[in-house]
Design an enzyme around this catalytic site. Structure first.
Site, PDB file in Angstrom:
ATOM      1  N   SER A 141     -11.690  -0.439  -9.892  1.00 37.88           N
ATOM      2  CA  SER A 141     -11.085  -1.408  -8.980  1.00 37.88           C
ATOM      3  C   SER A 141     -11.809  -2.731  -9.164  1.00 37.88           C
ATOM      4  CB  SER A 141     -11.236  -0.943  -7.533  1.00 37.88           C
ATOM      5  OG  SER A 141     -10.959  -2.016  -6.643  1.00 37.88           O
ATOM      6  N   TYR A 155     -16.259   2.065  -0.567  1.00 34.48           N
ATOM      7  CA  TYR A 155     -15.234   2.208  -1.615  1.00 34.48           C
ATOM      8  C   TYR A 155     -15.632   1.399  -2.847  1.00 34.48           C
ATOM      9  CZ  TYR A 155     -10.751   1.569  -4.021  1.00 34.48           C
ATOM     10  OH  TYR A 155      -9.763   1.518  -4.972  1.00 34.48           O
TER      11      TYR A 155
HETATM   12  P1  NDP Z   1      -2.223   6.278  -3.842  1.00 43.15           P
HETATM   13  O1  NDP Z   1      -2.932   6.609  -2.574  1.00 43.15           O
HETATM   14  O2  NDP Z   1      -0.895   5.602  -3.780  1.00 43.15           O
HETATM   15  O3  NDP Z   1      -2.090   7.623  -4.726  1.00 43.15           O
HETATM   16  C1  NDP Z   1      -3.230   8.423  -4.875  1.00 43.15           C
HETATM   17  C2  NDP Z   1      -2.953   9.562  -5.830  1.00 43.15           C
HETATM   18  O4  NDP Z   1      -4.169  10.316  -5.957  1.00 43.15           O
HETATM   19  C3  NDP Z   1      -1.888  10.515  -5.334  1.00 43.15           C
HETATM   20  O5  NDP Z   1      -1.211  11.052  -6.444  1.00 43.15           O
HETATM   21  C4  NDP Z   1      -2.719  11.598  -4.631  1.00 43.15           C
HETATM   22  O6  NDP Z   1      -2.139  12.876  -4.619  1.00 43.15           O
HETATM   23  C5  NDP Z   1      -3.940  11.640  -5.512  1.00 43.15           C
HETATM   24  N1  NDP Z   1      -5.094  12.144  -4.784  1.00 43.15           N
HETATM   25  C6  NDP Z   1      -5.704  11.597  -3.694  1.00 43.15           C
HETATM   26  N2  NDP Z   1      -6.703  12.382  -3.292  1.00 43.15           N
HETATM   27  C7  NDP Z   1      -6.729  13.447  -4.134  1.00 43.15           C
HETATM   28  C8  NDP Z   1      -7.533  14.608  -4.224  1.00 43.15           C
HETATM   29  N3  NDP Z   1      -8.527  14.854  -3.350  1.00 43.15           N
HETATM   30  N4  NDP Z   1      -7.281  15.505  -5.215  1.00 43.15           N
HETATM   31  C9  NDP Z   1      -6.268  15.272  -6.089  1.00 43.15           C
HETATM   32  N5  NDP Z   1      -5.471  14.191  -6.055  1.00 43.15           N
HETATM   33  C10 NDP Z   1      -5.701  13.295  -5.077  1.00 43.15           C
HETATM   34  O7  NDP Z   1      -3.268   5.400  -4.681  1.00 43.15           O
HETATM   35  P2  NDP Z   1      -3.016   4.230  -5.757  1.00 43.15           P
HETATM   36  O8  NDP Z   1      -1.928   4.603  -6.686  1.00 43.15           O
HETATM   37  O9  NDP Z   1      -2.961   2.941  -5.044  1.00 43.15           O
HETATM   38  O10 NDP Z   1      -4.421   4.265  -6.530  1.00 43.15           O
HETATM   39  C11 NDP Z   1      -4.593   4.916  -7.807  1.00 43.15           C
HETATM   40  C12 NDP Z   1      -5.928   4.491  -8.375  1.00 43.15           C
HETATM   41  O11 NDP Z   1      -5.978   3.061  -8.475  1.00 43.15           O
HETATM   42  C13 NDP Z   1      -7.132   4.887  -7.507  1.00 43.15           C
HETATM   43  O12 NDP Z   1      -8.221   5.199  -8.345  1.00 43.15           O
HETATM   44  C14 NDP Z   1      -7.420   3.610  -6.718  1.00 43.15           C
HETATM   45  O13 NDP Z   1      -8.756   3.551  -6.267  1.00 43.15           O
HETATM   46  C15 NDP Z   1      -7.116   2.563  -7.792  1.00 43.15           C
HETATM   47  N6  NDP Z   1      -6.853   1.213  -7.276  1.00 43.15           N
HETATM   48  C16 NDP Z   1      -5.725   0.940  -6.543  1.00 43.15           C
HETATM   49  C17 NDP Z   1      -5.490  -0.346  -6.078  1.00 43.15           C
HETATM   50  C18 NDP Z   1      -4.294  -0.724  -5.281  1.00 43.15           C
HETATM   51  O14 NDP Z   1      -4.228  -1.891  -4.814  1.00 43.15           O
HETATM   52  N7  NDP Z   1      -3.311   0.161  -5.102  1.00 43.15           N
HETATM   53  C19 NDP Z   1      -6.450  -1.433  -6.365  1.00 43.15           C
HETATM   54  C20 NDP Z   1      -7.575  -1.038  -7.159  1.00 43.15           C
HETATM   55  C21 NDP Z   1      -7.751   0.240  -7.584  1.00 43.15           C
HETATM   56  P3  NDP Z   1      -1.202  13.377  -3.381  1.00 43.15           P
HETATM   57  O15 NDP Z   1       0.013  12.480  -3.424  1.00 43.15           O
HETATM   58  O16 NDP Z   1      -0.840  14.775  -3.710  1.00 43.15           O
HETATM   59  O17 NDP Z   1      -1.996  13.193  -2.131  1.00 43.15           O
END
Ligand code: NDP
Length: 246
Positions: A141, A155
């Site tokens: 991030s 975070y």
């Molecule tokens: P979302 O919350 O939209 O999606 C998260 C995903 O991770 C889902 O598929 C979820 O699965 C899965 N997940 C969460 N917890 C677990 C767990 N304990 N075990 C397995 N799977 C898990 O997140 P984003 O798409 O926004 O983020 C994706 C990545 O990008 C992350 O690493 C985030 O930190 C990073 N990021 C995002 C930003 C943003 O602005 N969106 C900015 C900077 C970084 P399920 O649906 O089954 O819960």
């Protein structure tokens, strides 16, 4: 020219948001894709159908990234179903807002288990399967590099850890011809950070482009790093954040 034909990928957190876009983009460029999810079974099945519509194999694995045994099982299932692995993408993560003064120690530990320990354990389990040309890509991030507002310190710490993880692991795996890189999204329109959310306007004001990124725009960076085109790029931090760190 991106060509992932014959490659086999494992993406963590592929049911929604950026991880889902990465899983689909890898498939659209020729890879067979296994991905994990935690709760969103229906959304995971929909992503799998999209991968199959692109003509590639999809393997859906329910696994909590906080659970080391589930991580080991995920890698075994992906290897068994796809016949091996060439690419690991660590995308699953959770957020945690609140100041350090108010932080709950159990929530802090869960954050670190999912955002930091899981990428390490996934890499540890995948490394024995990676041949020359293998790829490990993690999703960090922009907050891992710069923290322009309070309330996201833990975070941001969890994402900063992925910088050293990426650089150090690139040193360890370079002799095997395996590259290790980090993609740092900025504000990206997902369930976790919707472009119409309470702080969206403020987040837009931090960027050069004046807008959120879309998940597929982050996925493009991952596809590039996963491809043979990026063969000499390792230990690199690629920011895909509309200029938020400019
Ligand atoms: P979302 O919350 O939209 O999606 C998260 C995903 O991770 C889902 O598929 C979820 O699965 C899965 N997940 C969460 N917890 C677990 C767990 N304990 N075990 C397995 N799977 C898990 O997140 P984003 O798409 O926004 O983020 C994706 C990545 O990008 C992350 O690493 C985030 O930190 C990073 N990021 C995002 C930003 C943003 O602005 N969106 C900015 C900077 C970084 P399920 O649906 O089954 O819960």
């Amino acid at each position: 020219m991106i060509d992932l034909n014959g490659k086999r990928a494992l993406v963590t957190g592929g049911s929604r948001g950026i991880g889902a876009a990465i899983a689909l983009a890898l498939a659209e460029n020729g890879a067979d894709v296994a991905f994990t999810y935690q709760r969103s079974a229906e959304k995971a099945e929909a992503v799998a159908r999209s991968i199959e519509s692109a003509g590639r194999r999809a393997v859906v694995i329910q696994a909590d990234s906080a659970d080391p045994e589930a991580i080991a099982r995920s890698v075994s299932e992906a290897v068994a179903a796809l016949g091996g692995l060439d690419i690991l993408v660590n995308s699953a993560a959770i957020g945690l807002s609140g100041t350090i003064a108010d932080i709950d120690v159990n929530e802090y530990q869960t954050l670190m288990d999912i955002n930091v320990r899981a990428p390490v354990l996934f890499a540890k389990a995948v490394i024995p399967h990676l041949a020359e040309g293998g790829r490990i890509i993690s999703i960090g991030s922009g907050l891992g590099e710069r923290v322009p507002f309070p309330g996201v310190t833990a975070y941001a710490m969890s994402k900063a850890a992925l910088t050293s993880f990426t650089r150090g692991l690139s040193r360890e795996l370079g002799p095997n011809g395996v590259t290790v890189n980090l993609v740092q999204p900025g504000s990206t329109d997902t369930d976790a950070n919707p472009a119409d959310g309470a702080s969206a306007e403020f987040q837009r004001s931090l960027t050069s482009l004046g807008r959120f990124g879309e998940p597929h725009e982050v996925a493009s960076a991952v596809v590039f790093l996963a491809s043979p085109t990026a063969s000499v790029i390792t230990g690199a931090i690629l920011t895909a954040g509309g200029g938020a760190l400019a």
